[in-house]
Design a protein around this motif. Structure first.
Motif, PDB file in Angstrom:
ATOM      1  N   SER A 311      53.107  37.670  42.357  1.00 26.47           N
ATOM      2  CA  SER A 311      51.942  37.622  43.241  1.00 26.47           C
ATOM      3  C   SER A 311      50.686  37.639  42.385  1.00 26.47           C
ATOM      4  O   SER A 311      50.407  38.626  41.697  1.00 26.47           O
ATOM      5  CB  SER A 311      51.961  38.825  44.192  1.00 26.47           C
ATOM      6  OG  SER A 311      50.716  38.985  44.843  1.00 26.47           O
ATOM      7  N   GLY A 315      41.755  40.739  40.083  1.00 24.39           N
ATOM      8  CA  GLY A 315      41.675  42.184  39.907  1.00 24.39           C
ATOM      9  C   GLY A 315      40.325  42.572  39.343  1.00 24.39           C
ATOM     10  O   GLY A 315      39.447  41.731  39.146  1.00 24.39           O
ATOM     11  N   LYS A 341      49.078  44.531  37.713  1.00 24.59           N
ATOM     12  CA  LYS A 341      48.487  45.446  38.686  1.00 24.59           C
ATOM     13  C   LYS A 341      49.554  46.426  39.173  1.00 24.59           C
ATOM     14  O   LYS A 341      50.602  46.005  39.675  1.00 24.59           O
ATOM     15  CB  LYS A 341      47.882  44.645  39.839  1.00 24.59           C
ATOM     16  CG  LYS A 341      46.825  43.660  39.363  1.00 24.59           C
ATOM     17  CD  LYS A 341      46.529  42.579  40.366  1.00 24.59           C
ATOM     18  CE  LYS A 341      45.649  43.055  41.479  1.00 24.59           C
ATOM     19  NZ  LYS A 341      45.182  41.915  42.327  1.00 24.59           N
ATOM     20  N   ASN A 343      50.444  50.183  41.252  1.00 26.58           N
ATOM     21  CA  ASN A 343      50.073  51.271  42.151  1.00 26.58           C
ATOM     22  C   ASN A 343      51.353  51.900  42.680  1.00 26.58           C
ATOM     23  O   ASN A 343      52.160  51.217  43.323  1.00 26.58           O
ATOM     24  CB  ASN A 343      49.201  50.769  43.307  1.00 26.58           C
ATOM     25  CG  ASN A 343      48.812  51.880  44.263  1.00 26.58           C
ATOM     26  OD1 ASN A 343      49.467  52.089  45.274  1.00 26.58           O
ATOM     27  ND2 ASN A 343      47.744  52.597  43.949  1.00 26.58           N
ATOM     28  N   ARG A 347      50.727  49.730  47.004  1.00 24.95           N
ATOM     29  CA  ARG A 347      49.656  48.795  47.368  1.00 24.95           C
ATOM     30  C   ARG A 347      49.794  47.530  46.530  1.00 24.95           C
ATOM     31  O   ARG A 347      49.372  46.460  46.929  1.00 24.95           O
ATOM     32  CB  ARG A 347      48.287  49.441  47.152  1.00 24.95           C
ATOM     33  CG  ARG A 347      48.045  50.679  47.977  1.00 24.95           C
ATOM     34  CD  ARG A 347      47.944  50.388  49.450  1.00 24.95           C
ATOM     35  NE  ARG A 347      46.665  49.779  49.771  1.00 24.95           N
ATOM     36  CZ  ARG A 347      46.356  49.258  50.964  1.00 24.95           C
ATOM     37  NH1 ARG A 347      47.270  49.242  51.922  1.00 24.95           N
ATOM     38  NH2 ARG A 347      45.166  48.750  51.183  1.00 24.95           N
ATOM     39  N   TYR A 348      50.369  47.679  45.339  1.00 27.85           N
ATOM     40  CA  TYR A 348      50.856  46.559  44.543  1.00 27.85           C
ATOM     41  C   TYR A 348      52.364  46.732  44.420  1.00 27.85           C
ATOM     42  O   TYR A 348      52.884  47.848  44.451  1.00 27.85           O
ATOM     43  CB  TYR A 348      50.220  46.536  43.156  1.00 27.85           C
ATOM     44  CG  TYR A 348      48.712  46.451  43.158  1.00 27.85           C
ATOM     45  CD1 TYR A 348      48.043  45.517  43.948  1.00 27.85           C
ATOM     46  CD2 TYR A 348      47.945  47.318  42.383  1.00 27.85           C
ATOM     47  CE1 TYR A 348      46.663  45.437  43.965  1.00 27.85           C
ATOM     48  CE2 TYR A 348      46.555  47.245  42.381  1.00 27.85           C
ATOM     49  CZ  TYR A 348      45.922  46.307  43.181  1.00 27.85           C
ATOM     50  OH  TYR A 348      44.557  46.237  43.192  1.00 27.85           O
ATOM     51  N   THR A 350      54.442  45.952  41.877  1.00 34.19           N
ATOM     52  CA  THR A 350      55.010  46.041  40.527  1.00 34.19           C
ATOM     53  C   THR A 350      55.779  47.348  40.313  1.00 34.19           C
ATOM     54  O   THR A 350      55.289  48.425  40.645  1.00 34.19           O
ATOM     55  CB  THR A 350      53.881  45.957  39.485  1.00 34.19           C
ATOM     56  OG1 THR A 350      53.102  44.788  39.724  1.00 34.19           O
ATOM     57  CG2 THR A 350      54.441  45.912  38.082  1.00 34.19           C
ATOM     58  N   THR A 382      45.012  45.833  48.134  1.00 30.21           N
ATOM     59  CA  THR A 382      46.390  45.362  48.162  1.00 30.21           C
ATOM     60  C   THR A 382      46.402  43.846  48.140  1.00 30.21           C
ATOM     61  O   THR A 382      45.352  43.202  48.107  1.00 30.21           O
ATOM     62  CB  THR A 382      47.137  45.907  49.396  1.00 30.21           C
ATOM     63  OG1 THR A 382      48.543  45.625  49.271  1.00 30.21           O
ATOM     64  CG2 THR A 382      46.605  45.304  50.678  1.00 30.21           C
ATOM     65  N   THR A 383      47.598  43.277  48.136  1.00 33.04           N
ATOM     66  CA  THR A 383      47.775  41.833  47.979  1.00 33.04           C
ATOM     67  C   THR A 383      48.899  41.360  48.888  1.00 33.04           C
ATOM     68  O   THR A 383      49.451  42.132  49.672  1.00 33.04           O
ATOM     69  CB  THR A 383      48.146  41.498  46.523  1.00 33.04           C
ATOM     70  OG1 THR A 383      49.468  41.998  46.259  1.00 33.04           O
ATOM     71  CG2 THR A 383      47.164  42.100  45.530  1.00 33.04           C
ATOM     72  N   GLY A 385      51.664  40.731  47.600  1.00 32.61           N
ATOM     73  CA  GLY A 385      52.859  41.165  46.894  1.00 32.61           C
ATOM     74  C   GLY A 385      53.757  42.090  47.696  1.00 32.61           C
ATOM     75  O   GLY A 385      54.944  41.786  47.909  1.00 32.61           O
ATOM     76  N   ASP A 398      52.908  42.120  40.788  1.00 34.77           N
ATOM     77  CA  ASP A 398      51.514  41.787  41.062  1.00 34.77           C
ATOM     78  C   ASP A 398      50.749  41.621  39.758  1.00 34.77           C
ATOM     79  O   ASP A 398      50.794  42.492  38.880  1.00 34.77           O
ATOM     80  CB  ASP A 398      50.850  42.877  41.916  1.00 34.77           C
ATOM     81  CG  ASP A 398      50.992  42.613  43.400  1.00 34.77           C
ATOM     82  OD1 ASP A 398      50.444  41.587  43.857  1.00 34.77           O
ATOM     83  OD2 ASP A 398      51.645  43.407  44.090  1.00 34.77           O
TER      84      ASP A 398
END
Length: 431
Positions: A311, A315, A341, A343, A347-348, A350, A382-383, A385, A398
């Motif tokens: 994603s 940033g 990214k 979290n 929120r991400y 990864t 957030t995204t 992702g 992310d």
């Protein structure tokens, strides 16, 4: 990496093409058209969702509104072959035209607008704005519109009439963000009549519209050494452009995965639409690709189990005037390469495994990379992702580019980073 080394590595032609891409993509509908044009040159062909899809190798793409899904099937790919997905979004915060657009006050003609996404309102003041988007016609077709000229402006109140403005300006979203576009009484229907005329259709043919404002100042290099890039809609057309370039570059190669570009709309408002990341659009395309190659539900499950999504979204670079707002141990810098990214509250998307996948791609591409983590005292954005990971059950990472002024009418990033991101994405797609 030293300045000399960076300049030796940096391919400015990629950023030049990004500048051109931003100029032809003032709306999500234009962005997917611009991306599709680049994919067509790489041998991709458009397919309709209503048609049956075949099992032949090659590149294909689907367009739905402001979203595009493109994929390349290598020779010999089986129905259980996993995917490598790059997820992006085509929309950016801006001011969008309301259903009854013609309004005015005190002898001024104005256009009623609605605020789209998380807009820093003051960045839209005193800018020359054009109009873009699409007109929906009565015959069921649509017509893209791009008026790159100073038609509208949201004028700020003079300091003589607001002596406290520098102590803190508060804008009323309903009263203070209405652009002007002329003088005289309110002329109902005049805006759409003007836009239709410029689009080459009769106003009576127009049944609906999705129109928005855009800053007509083009993107440009910035700084003494032209090492920065300033422009509109970097969030997130920079990622759309990078992913498109990467997908076109790997098309035709002997790949262990099926590379996919997913460029969604409406990320800035939560992704809840038929073209957003929360829709079944991507899942349907991946599933139909499996079935077109003779696959079964078991093959689909196997393919998704081996699939990874990258994603890619903008940033935050460390801000020199507000460094206390950033996490002290993580200060991403422009031209330092793409950022991972992270979290822990998802929120991400990864995780540690995703970090390894991202690091391997950057290492393969000889690209430096950085890590972004939010300050614990600041809420984290957030995204798409986490949405994609949850919806499809696929491993997701992310990443993005470090930038300043995110969501402003004009944003700022390193001029080298778009190429570095595209190189990392290409390596990721190659597996």
């Amino acid at each position: 990496m030293s300045t000399a080394a960076r300049q030796a590595f940096f391919d400015r032609t990629h950023t030049d093409d990004l500048i051109a891409f931003l100029g032809t993509s003032p709306s999500p509908y234009h962005a997917v058209a611009s991306a599709a044009e680049r994919l067509e040159k790489a041998g991709f062909r458009q397919v309709a969702e209503t048609d049956a899809w075949d099992a032949t190798a090659g590149g294909r793409y689907v367009i739905r509104g402001g979203a595009l899904i493109a994929w390349y099937v290598p020779q010999g790919a089986g129905p259980e072959t996993p995917f490598r997905v790059v997820g992006t979004h085509t929309d950016s915060p801006n001011l969008r035209v309301k259903p009854v657009p013609d309004t005015g006050s005190a002898g001024w003609r104005q256009v009623a607008v609605e605020i789209y996404g998380g807009v820093p309102l003051n960045t839209w003041l005193d800018r020359d704005l054009g109009l873009s988007g699409r007109l929906a016609l009565r015959d069921g077709s649509s017509r893209l519109v791009q008026l790159d000229e100073p038609l509208l402006r949201v004028p700020q109140l003079a300091i003589h009439l607001d002596r406290q403005v520098n102590e803190g300006m508060k804008l009323d979203k309903q009263r203070h963000l209405t652009p002007i576009w002329g003088l005289g009484p309110v002329d109902e229907g005049s805006l759409i009549e003007y836009v239709a005329q410029r689009a080459g259709v009769e106003a009576s043919e127009v049944a609906g519209w999705d129109l928005m404002t855009h800053d007509v100042q083009p993107a440009s290099y910035l700084g003494r050494d032209r090492e920065l890039l300033a422009g509109p809609r970097l969030d997130n057309l920079l990622s759309v452009h990078a992913a498109t370039a990467a997908l076109a570059a790997v098309a035709g190669a002997d790949l262990p995965y099926i590379p996919v570009l997913a460029a969604f709309d409406h990320e800035e408002t939560g992704s809840e639409s038929d073209t957003g990341a929360q829709s079944p659009l991507l899942g349907n395309v991946l599933e139909r690709s499996v079935y077109a190659r003779g696959g079964s539900p078991e093959d689909r499950a196997r393919a998704l189990a081996g699939t990874v999504c990258l994603s890619s979204d903008m940033g935050h670079a460390v801000h020199p005037n507000y460094s206390e707002r950033h996490e002290p141990g993580h200060h991403p810098m422009p031209n330092g390469g793409p950022i991972l990214k992270v979290n822990v509250n998802n929120r991400y998307a990864t995780d540690g495994i995703g970090r390894a996948v991202f690091a391997a791609a950057c290492e393969k591409a000889s690209v430096p990379w950085q890590t972004f983590v939010s300050n614990n005292a600041m809420p984290c954005g957030t995204t798409i992702g986490p949405i994609t990971a949850a919806r499809l059950g696929i491993s997701t990472v992310d990443c993005g580019i470090a930038a300043l002024s995110m969501h402003s009418a004009r944003e700022l990033c390193g001029a080298e980073d778009p190429y570095l991101l595209a190189s990392a994405i290409k390596a990721f797609l190659e597996g």
